[in-house]
Design a protein around this motif. Sequence first.
Motif, PDB file in Angstrom:
ATOM      1  N   GLY A  21      29.125  39.685  53.040  1.00 21.24           N
ATOM      2  CA  GLY A  21      28.620  38.324  52.870  1.00 21.24           C
ATOM      3  C   GLY A  21      28.667  37.880  51.426  1.00 21.24           C
ATOM      4  N   GLN A  22      28.311  38.778  50.514  1.00 24.38           N
ATOM      5  CA  GLN A  22      28.343  38.451  49.090  1.00 24.38           C
ATOM      6  C   GLN A  22      29.769  38.154  48.627  1.00 24.38           C
ATOM      7  N   GLU A  23      30.731  38.926  49.122  1.00 27.39           N
ATOM      8  CA  GLU A  23      32.110  38.725  48.700  1.00 27.39           C
ATOM      9  C   GLU A  23      32.673  37.412  49.237  1.00 27.39           C
ATOM     10  N   ILE A  24      32.333  37.079  50.484  1.00 27.40           N
ATOM     11  CA  ILE A  24      32.780  35.803  51.036  1.00 27.40           C
ATOM     12  C   ILE A  24      32.162  34.645  50.254  1.00 27.40           C
ATOM     13  N   ALA A  25      30.871  34.777  49.909  1.00 29.50           N
ATOM     14  CA  ALA A  25      30.214  33.733  49.121  1.00 29.50           C
ATOM     15  C   ALA A  25      30.868  33.612  47.747  1.00 29.50           C
ATOM     16  N   PHE A  26      31.262  34.739  47.147  1.00 32.09           N
ATOM     17  CA  PHE A  26      31.945  34.715  45.854  1.00 32.09           C
ATOM     18  C   PHE A  26      33.256  33.944  45.950  1.00 32.09           C
ATOM     19  N   SER A  45      49.461  33.679  46.838  1.00 31.81           N
ATOM     20  CA  SER A  45      48.791  34.862  47.390  1.00 31.81           C
ATOM     21  C   SER A  45      48.512  35.891  46.297  1.00 31.81           C
ATOM     22  N   ALA A  46      49.456  36.050  45.365  1.00 34.45           N
ATOM     23  CA  ALA A  46      49.244  36.998  44.269  1.00 34.45           C
ATOM     24  C   ALA A  46      48.113  36.534  43.354  1.00 34.45           C
ATOM     25  N   LEU A  47      48.027  35.233  43.089  1.00 37.01           N
ATOM     26  CA  LEU A  47      46.962  34.724  42.226  1.00 37.01           C
ATOM     27  C   LEU A  47      45.597  34.875  42.894  1.00 37.01           C
ATOM     28  N   VAL A  48      45.508  34.590  44.181  1.00 36.38           N
ATOM     29  CA  VAL A  48      44.240  34.773  44.891  1.00 36.38           C
ATOM     30  C   VAL A  48      43.828  36.243  44.854  1.00 36.38           C
ATOM     31  N   ALA A  49      44.797  37.149  45.020  1.00 37.50           N
ATOM     32  CA  ALA A  49      44.490  38.573  44.924  1.00 37.50           C
ATOM     33  C   ALA A  49      44.030  38.946  43.520  1.00 37.50           C
ATOM     34  N   ASP A  50      44.643  38.341  42.506  1.00 34.46           N
ATOM     35  CA  ASP A  50      44.246  38.609  41.122  1.00 34.46           C
ATOM     36  C   ASP A  50      42.817  38.154  40.845  1.00 34.46           C
ATOM     37  N   LEU A  51      42.452  36.984  41.361  1.00 32.80           N
ATOM     38  CA  LEU A  51      41.166  36.379  41.029  1.00 32.80           C
ATOM     39  C   LEU A  51      40.014  36.929  41.854  1.00 32.80           C
ATOM     40  N   SER A  52      40.309  37.515  43.004  1.00 30.50           N
ATOM     41  CA  SER A  52      39.246  38.040  43.854  1.00 30.50           C
ATOM     42  C   SER A  52      38.850  39.441  43.406  1.00 30.50           C
ATOM     43  N   ARG A  53      37.660  39.863  43.826  1.00 31.64           N
ATOM     44  CA  ARG A  53      37.219  41.223  43.548  1.00 31.64           C
ATOM     45  C   ARG A  53      37.800  42.161  44.596  1.00 31.64           C
ATOM     46  N   ALA A  54      37.951  43.432  44.216  1.00 28.93           N
ATOM     47  CA  ALA A  54      38.639  44.386  45.088  1.00 28.93           C
ATOM     48  C   ALA A  54      37.997  44.463  46.467  1.00 28.93           C
ATOM     49  N   GLN A  55      36.637  44.433  46.518  1.00 32.81           N
ATOM     50  CA  GLN A  55      35.957  44.573  47.802  1.00 32.81           C
ATOM     51  C   GLN A  55      36.168  43.360  48.704  1.00 32.81           C
ATOM     52  N   GLY A  56      36.439  42.202  48.125  1.00 28.92           N
ATOM     53  CA  GLY A  56      36.579  40.986  48.915  1.00 28.92           C
ATOM     54  C   GLY A  56      37.977  40.427  48.949  1.00 28.92           C
TER      55      GLY A  56
END
Length: 284
Positions: free
Chosen positions: A84-89, A205-216
């Motif tokens: 839930g925290q990762e989705i909120a992030f 897709s690569a930028l979204v992966a870069d900006l997100s945290r590993a768990q989310g």
Amino acid sequence: AIADTFEARRGERMAWYSSATMVGRFLAPFVGGVLIFGDDFRWVYLADGFAGVLAFLAAVRLPLATATSGSAWQTFKRQRGRYGQEIAFVLRHPGILATSGIEAVQYFAFGSLETFLPIYLNEKLGYPAWKIGLLFTVQILSATLTKPVVGRLSDRYGRVPMIAGGLALGGIATGVIILYPDYLTIAVLSAIFGLGLATVTASTSALVADLSRAQGRGGALGILSSIMDIGHSTGPMVAGVLVAAYSYQMTFEIVGSLLVLISLVYWSGMRRLATRTDQSQRFL
């Protein structure tokens, strides 16, 4: 899995994966047609099942990004608060949401083009179905073959310039493709649109992966895909209203201009966001 496995050259690696899926989608109708003998469809489904087993065997050999213990359900119960925290992030991250919106805008144009360009070419210019189909084959081939290249360029020169440039390129091709009745010119512009599509989608897709945290990261890429689907599905509806209210030419010019304008807004906004968050290396 690709995004988790490859930190370096992530854009190129994810682009190779995307191109592989496009090759599969491109070959599937042809191979399926070859395997139909008269009214016997059994070989098509046997081939599907065999391909699915091979994909499963390959998937179970993929390395896990994180070690887990217990069943998937037990893991979910232990970590549901973190999910839930990762989705909120993700939902609060302006860079991820803006990039997901760009993907939606790109597929909005793609949906409009693939729906109404064939109708226009057939009804107004009189091109036969096989010639129209060949134009879209050229477009898909252009996107498939160039994705790994532009993915590597995004690794080297930054995601945002590639996204903005690709969106603007696709917008220009969309806006002018309706102005030329010559088949070869339309084919070239269709290939250019495919290049723009590849440039955008290889980098988003690569930028979204870069900006997100590993768990989310999985959730972030899932949200990107969901927003993209919204854009893809609304494109034909909105374009249909515009065609009915104005004309084919006006519709394509509006869609093309929208892409160019949004590319400039996105590039400017992401630069300001990068400066404000002191993350220029990650954004640009």
